[in-house]
Scaffold this motif. Structure first.
Motif, PDB file in Angstrom:
ATOM      1  N   TYR A  39      24.338   4.296  53.482  1.00 27.86           N
ATOM      2  CA  TYR A  39      24.605   5.220  54.592  1.00 27.86           C
ATOM      3  C   TYR A  39      24.931   4.457  55.870  1.00 27.86           C
ATOM      4  N   VAL A  40      24.165   3.413  56.161  1.00 27.87           N
ATOM      5  CA  VAL A  40      24.349   2.658  57.407  1.00 27.87           C
ATOM      6  C   VAL A  40      25.674   1.907  57.399  1.00 27.87           C
ATOM      7  N   ASN A  41      26.041   1.323  56.271  1.00 24.44           N
ATOM      8  CA  ASN A  41      27.238   0.490  56.206  1.00 24.44           C
ATOM      9  C   ASN A  41      28.492   1.237  55.756  1.00 24.44           C
ATOM     10  N   GLY A  42      28.371   2.514  55.454  1.00 23.50           N
ATOM     11  CA  GLY A  42      29.542   3.303  55.104  1.00 23.50           C
ATOM     12  C   GLY A  42      30.099   3.019  53.723  1.00 23.50           C
ATOM     13  N   VAL A  43      29.272   2.550  52.812  1.00 20.66           N
ATOM     14  CA  VAL A  43      29.708   2.289  51.437  1.00 20.66           C
ATOM     15  C   VAL A  43      29.744   3.628  50.695  1.00 20.66           C
ATOM     16  N   SER A  44      30.573   3.719  49.683  1.00 17.71           N
ATOM     17  CA  SER A  44      30.688   4.942  48.896  1.00 17.71           C
ATOM     18  C   SER A  44      29.320   5.352  48.333  1.00 17.71           C
ATOM     19  N   PRO A  45      28.934   6.587  48.528  1.00 20.20           N
ATOM     20  CA  PRO A  45      27.623   7.013  48.029  1.00 20.20           C
ATOM     21  C   PRO A  45      27.549   7.089  46.505  1.00 20.20           C
ATOM     22  N   VAL A  46      28.688   7.122  45.833  1.00 18.00           N
ATOM     23  CA  VAL A  46      28.685   7.198  44.374  1.00 18.00           C
ATOM     24  C   VAL A  46      28.005   5.972  43.776  1.00 18.00           C
ATOM     25  N   VAL A  47      28.329   4.809  44.292  1.00 17.16           N
ATOM     26  CA  VAL A  47      27.743   3.574  43.782  1.00 17.16           C
ATOM     27  C   VAL A  47      26.245   3.543  44.065  1.00 17.16           C
ATOM     28  N   SER A  48      25.849   3.920  45.254  1.00 17.52           N
ATOM     29  CA  SER A  48      24.436   3.894  45.626  1.00 17.52           C
ATOM     30  C   SER A  48      23.625   4.921  44.856  1.00 17.52           C
ATOM     31  N   ILE A  49      24.188   6.079  44.639  1.00 15.30           N
ATOM     32  CA  ILE A  49      23.482   7.109  43.880  1.00 15.30           C
ATOM     33  C   ILE A  49      23.320   6.673  42.426  1.00 15.30           C
ATOM     34  N   ALA A  50      24.357   6.077  41.862  1.00 13.89           N
ATOM     35  CA  ALA A  50      24.245   5.572  40.491  1.00 13.89           C
ATOM     36  C   ALA A  50      23.175   4.493  40.394  1.00 13.89           C
ATOM     37  N   PHE A  51      23.123   3.599  41.379  1.00  9.98           N
ATOM     38  CA  PHE A  51      22.106   2.558  41.402  1.00  9.98           C
ATOM     39  C   PHE A  51      20.715   3.168  41.531  1.00  9.98           C
ATOM     40  N   ALA A  52      20.574   4.166  42.397  1.00  5.60           N
ATOM     41  CA  ALA A  52      19.276   4.810  42.597  1.00  5.60           C
ATOM     42  C   ALA A  52      18.817   5.508  41.319  1.00  5.60           C
ATOM     43  N   VAL A  53      19.716   6.174  40.632  1.00  6.82           N
ATOM     44  CA  VAL A  53      19.367   6.836  39.373  1.00  6.82           C
ATOM     45  C   VAL A  53      18.931   5.806  38.336  1.00  6.82           C
ATOM     46  N   ALA A  54      19.636   4.696  38.264  1.00  6.79           N
ATOM     47  CA  ALA A  54      19.266   3.641  37.323  1.00  6.79           C
ATOM     48  C   ALA A  54      17.890   3.059  37.658  1.00  6.79           C
ATOM     49  N   MET A  55      17.599   2.856  38.923  1.00  7.97           N
ATOM     50  CA  MET A  55      16.292   2.314  39.325  1.00  7.97           C
ATOM     51  C   MET A  55      15.167   3.302  39.032  1.00  7.97           C
TER      52      MET A  55
END
Length: 83
Positions: A39-55
């Motif tokens: 969110y802070v760095n403006g990266v695509s949320p798709v990648v972060s959400i996928a990472f969060a789901v995996a974690m």
């Protein structure tokens, strides 16, 4: 049935807090941190959400394995001596 499950998770954290924290809490903190970083760095949320789901999936599975190992050690004292 749900109160028993919560009780067993609490017992797991009381019996082995370091391993339980590393397997259960740290991946969740890492997922939240990655979402905030995205969110802070403006990266695509798709990648972060996928990472969060995996974690989150890792935390659930690893905690389940840790609980099963603890139950096995409690039921079979020879298992504790062999490892």
């Amino acid at each position: 049935m749900p109160p028993r499950r919560i009780s067993s998770v609490v017992d797991l954290f009381r019996a082995d807090p370091a391993t339980s924290s590393l397997l259960g809490i740290c991946p969740l903190v890492l997922a939240i941190g990655q979402l905030c970083n995205s969110y802070v760095n403006g990266v695509s949320p798709v990648v972060s959400i996928a990472f969060a789901v995996a974690m989150i999936a890792f935390a659930v599975v690893a905690t389940g394995h840790h609980a099963a190992e603890r139950r096995l050690r409690r039921l079979d004292p020879q298992f504790a001596d062999s490892n």
